[in-house]
Every structure is written in structure tokens, then in C-alpha cells.
Design a protein around this motif. Structure first.
Motif, short mmCIF file in Angstrom:
data_model
loop_
_atom_site.label_atom_id
_atom_site.label_comp_id
_atom_site.label_asym_id
_atom_site.label_seq_id
_atom_site.Cartn_x
_atom_site.Cartn_y
_atom_site.Cartn_z
N THR A 1 0.83 -1.20 0.00
CA THR A 1 0.00 0.00 0.00
C THR A 1 0.86 1.25 0.00
O THR A 1 1.90 1.30 0.64
N ASP A 2 0.40 2.23 -0.77
CA ASP A 2 1.07 3.53 -0.81
C ASP A 2 0.07 4.65 -0.54
O ASP A 2 0.37 5.81 -0.72
N SER B 1 4.27 6.06 5.66
CA SER B 1 4.09 4.62 5.43
C SER B 1 3.25 3.99 6.55
O SER B 1 2.35 3.19 6.29
N SER C 1 4.20 -1.31 3.43
CA SER C 1 4.35 0.02 2.87
C SER C 1 5.85 0.28 2.78
O SER C 1 6.57 0.14 3.76
N VAL D 1 6.93 -2.17 7.48
CA VAL D 1 7.42 -0.94 6.86
C VAL D 1 8.88 -1.17 6.55
O VAL D 1 9.66 -1.56 7.42
N ASN E 1 -0.36 4.92 6.10
CA ASN E 1 -0.98 4.12 5.05
C ASN E 1 -1.47 2.78 5.61
O ASN E 1 -2.56 2.32 5.27
#
Length: 140
Positions: free
Chosen positions: A9-10, A64, A37, A85, A67
Motif C-alpha cells: 500500500t502507498d 508509510s 508500505s 514498513v 498508510n
């Protein structure tokens, strides 16, 4: 069928669509979700390591983490989601984590951030599709 699903995911809209698909698949299959992220900070290479570069890295890391927290908000059925992360090149890191975690399926948005960011990074989804050793579901 799936035991572990990796969801990069971004914070983009395509990533959010991919998250919804991953949650659905995890619910019906009983799979664990690993949400990742990746903090892209290659642009700081060569810059002097001072307070400003450190602060910029911290801001990127916090983004991050945000997100991933946003992803948790979509999890209405309290499915198990593990957060990761990492720093580095997004496609490379996604593929490394897929291998490390023995992932069965990667669910990824067809494109992330748009405009200049996408031009610089290339298409992460394309790189993942072409190099992954597991199944990849691309959500548009």
C-alpha cells in the motif's frame, strides 16, 4: 487455497481497491494478510546525512505507517493483518518480502501515485507481475 496474502500500500486509490479485494479473499480463504508500505528514499543517496535528511526520512516512514493504519480501518471483520514498513525500491522490497514470508498471493493496485512519482519509479505493479514467484492479482 491462500494462507498468506501480501498487500502493498502507498495510500493511493488503486492500493485501497486492492486492500478491499485482499480483505475479501482473506475472509473467504482464512488467509493471513501481510500489509507492506515501502518508504522510497533513494533520492537522498549522496546527500549529506544531516538533520534535514533524517527528518525527511522520518516523515516518509510516518507516512508509510499512516498508510497501514488506513488499511486497518477497512478491516471490519477483525482479520489478522501484520504490518511491515521497509525502506528501498518498492518492487524489489515487495518481492523480497514475498519470498521471506512464503506468500501465496500478492494483491496490488495497478498503479500507485500518479504523475511525476510514477514516471520516476516506473510501474511497481508491472515489475512485481513480471518477477513474482507466486500468484499476483492486479486490481484496477
Amino acid at each position: 487455497m491462500y494462507k498468506k496474502i501480501l498487500v502493498p500500500t502507498d495510500g493511493s486509490e488503486f492500493a485501497k481497491k486492492a486492500q478491499k479485494h485482499a480483505l475479501f479473499l482473506a475472509e473467504i480463504s482464512g488467509a493471513e494478510i501481510i500489509a507492506i508500505s515501502v518508504t522510497e528514499n533513494n533520492f537522498v543517496n549522496g546527500l549529506p546525512l544531516d538533520d534535514e535528511v533524517y527528518q525527511l526520512n522520518q516523515i516518509l516512514k510516518e507516512r508509510s505507517e499512516e498508510n497501514l493504519k488506513e488499511f486497518d480501518k477497512l478491516n471490519e471483520n477483525d482479520l489478522k493483518i501484520t504490518h511491515i514498513v521497509r525502506e528501498g525500491s518498492p518492487a524489489k522490497v515487495i518481492l523480497e518480502v514475498a519470498k521471506e514470508e512464503n506468500i501465496d498471493l500478492i494483491v496490488i493496485g495497478s498503479s500507485g501515485k500518479s504523475g511525476f512519482d510514477r514516471f520516476i519509479m516506473g510501474s511497481v505493479a508491472d515489475k512485481v507481475v513480471n518477477s513474482a514467484k507466486c500468484a499476483v492479482l492486479v486490481i484496477h
